[in-house]
Every structure is written in structure tokens, then in C-alpha cells.
Motif scaffolding. Structure first.
Motif, PDB file in Angstrom:
ATOM      1  N   GLY A 285       0.782  -1.231   0.000  1.00  0.00           N
ATOM      2  CA  GLY A 285       0.000   0.000   0.000  1.00  0.00           C
ATOM      3  C   GLY A 285       0.811   1.277   0.000  1.00  0.00           C
ATOM      4  N   VAL A 286       2.112   1.175  -0.197  1.00  0.00           N
ATOM      5  CA  VAL A 286       2.981   2.356  -0.124  1.00  0.00           C
ATOM      6  C   VAL A 286       2.573   3.411  -1.154  1.00  0.00           C
ATOM      7  CG1 VAL A 286       5.350   3.163  -0.429  1.00  0.00           C
ATOM      8  CG2 VAL A 286       4.903   1.091   0.866  1.00  0.00           C
ATOM      9  N   ASP A 287       2.204   2.984  -2.351  1.00  0.00           N
ATOM     10  CA  ASP A 287       1.817   3.946  -3.382  1.00  0.00           C
ATOM     11  C   ASP A 287       0.565   4.729  -2.975  1.00  0.00           C
ATOM     12  OD1 ASP A 287       0.337   1.610  -3.528  1.00  0.00           O
ATOM     13  OD2 ASP A 287       0.400   1.456  -5.709  1.00  0.00           O
ATOM     14  N   ARG A 288      -0.398   4.071  -2.365  1.00  0.00           N
ATOM     15  CA  ARG A 288      -1.616   4.763  -1.923  1.00  0.00           C
ATOM     16  C   ARG A 288      -1.328   5.706  -0.756  1.00  0.00           C
ATOM     17  NH1 ARG A 288      -6.205   4.635  -5.210  1.00  0.00           N
ATOM     18  NH2 ARG A 288      -5.925   2.814  -6.542  1.00  0.00           N
ATOM     19  N   PHE A 289      -0.419   5.313   0.142  1.00  0.00           N
ATOM     20  CA  PHE A 289      -0.022   6.213   1.221  1.00  0.00           C
ATOM     21  C   PHE A 289       0.644   7.460   0.647  1.00  0.00           C
ATOM     22  CE2 PHE A 289       0.050   2.241   3.878  1.00  0.00           C
ATOM     23  CZ  PHE A 289      -0.954   2.622   4.755  1.00  0.00           C
TER      24      PHE A 289
ATOM     25  N   GLY B 260      -4.694   2.694   1.445  1.00  0.00           N
ATOM     26  CA  GLY B 260      -3.371   2.128   1.707  1.00  0.00           C
ATOM     27  C   GLY B 260      -3.427   1.047   2.776  1.00  0.00           C
ATOM     28  N   LEU B 261      -4.200   1.289   3.831  1.00  0.00           N
ATOM     29  CA  LEU B 261      -4.350   0.288   4.883  1.00  0.00           C
ATOM     30  C   LEU B 261      -5.078  -0.948   4.367  1.00  0.00           C
ATOM     31  CD1 LEU B 261      -5.259   2.515   7.950  1.00  0.00           C
ATOM     32  CD2 LEU B 261      -3.169   1.195   7.603  1.00  0.00           C
ATOM     33  N   LEU B 262      -6.124  -0.729   3.582  1.00  0.00           N
ATOM     34  CA  LEU B 262      -6.862  -1.861   3.017  1.00  0.00           C
ATOM     35  C   LEU B 262      -5.967  -2.686   2.098  1.00  0.00           C
ATOM     36  CD1 LEU B 262      -9.647  -3.184   2.901  1.00  0.00           C
ATOM     37  CD2 LEU B 262     -10.170  -1.710   0.966  1.00  0.00           C
ATOM     38  N   LYS B 263      -5.163  -2.012   1.311  1.00  0.00           N
ATOM     39  CA  LYS B 263      -4.242  -2.697   0.415  1.00  0.00           C
ATOM     40  C   LYS B 263      -3.167  -3.444   1.207  1.00  0.00           C
ATOM     41  CE  LYS B 263      -1.873  -1.650  -3.893  1.00  0.00           C
ATOM     42  NZ  LYS B 263      -1.395  -0.574  -4.746  1.00  0.00           N
TER      43      LYS B 263
END
Length: 68
Positions: A22-26, A34-37
Motif C-alpha cells: 500500500g505504499v503507493d496509496r499512502f 493504503g491500509l486496506l491494500k
């Protein structure tokens, strides 16, 4: 609110190597996604692959401006 300016290449590299976490979404400021990913390991790989394709094609995301 101003859009978050992200370097496209750095975001793409981070998405390829750490997108399942989820780094890209963060980086894009989407903490919930990001947490869901992170908890689903990139949606069992499917969400990770879709995000890599979307970022590689410079798809506009809400609140994100791609810079070189």
C-alpha cells in the motif's frame, strides 16, 4: 486544497516494489485505501497489478498531480 505533487517515476517504482503493502496509496494521501491494500496484500495481487498499470499510464487520481 492543492493537489499533492508526486514524481511519476518514483511513485511507479515504489508501486512496483512496495505496492502490495500500500505504499503507493499512502504516498498519494489515500491512507484508508493504503491500509486496506496492506491488510489484503495488494488485493491478493490483483489490486497491485491494476495500480501499477494505472500509475504507469499516468491516470489522473483525485488530489494527485504527476510531475517529472
Amino acid at each position: 486544497m492543492y493537489p499533492r505533487q508526486l514524481n511519476w517515476i518514483v511513485t511507479l517504482v515504489m508501486s512496483i516494489f512496495f505496492g502490495a503493502l500500500g505504499v503507493d496509496r499512502f504516498m498519494m494521501g489515500q491512507v484508508g485505501l493504503g491500509l486496506l491494500k496492506l491488510f489484503t496484500l495488494g488485493g491478493f495481487g490483483v489490486w497491485w497489478l491494476i495500480d501499477v498499470i494505472l500509475i504507469a499510464t499516468r491516470t489522473p487520481f483525485t488530489g494527485v498531480e504527476w510531475v517529472d
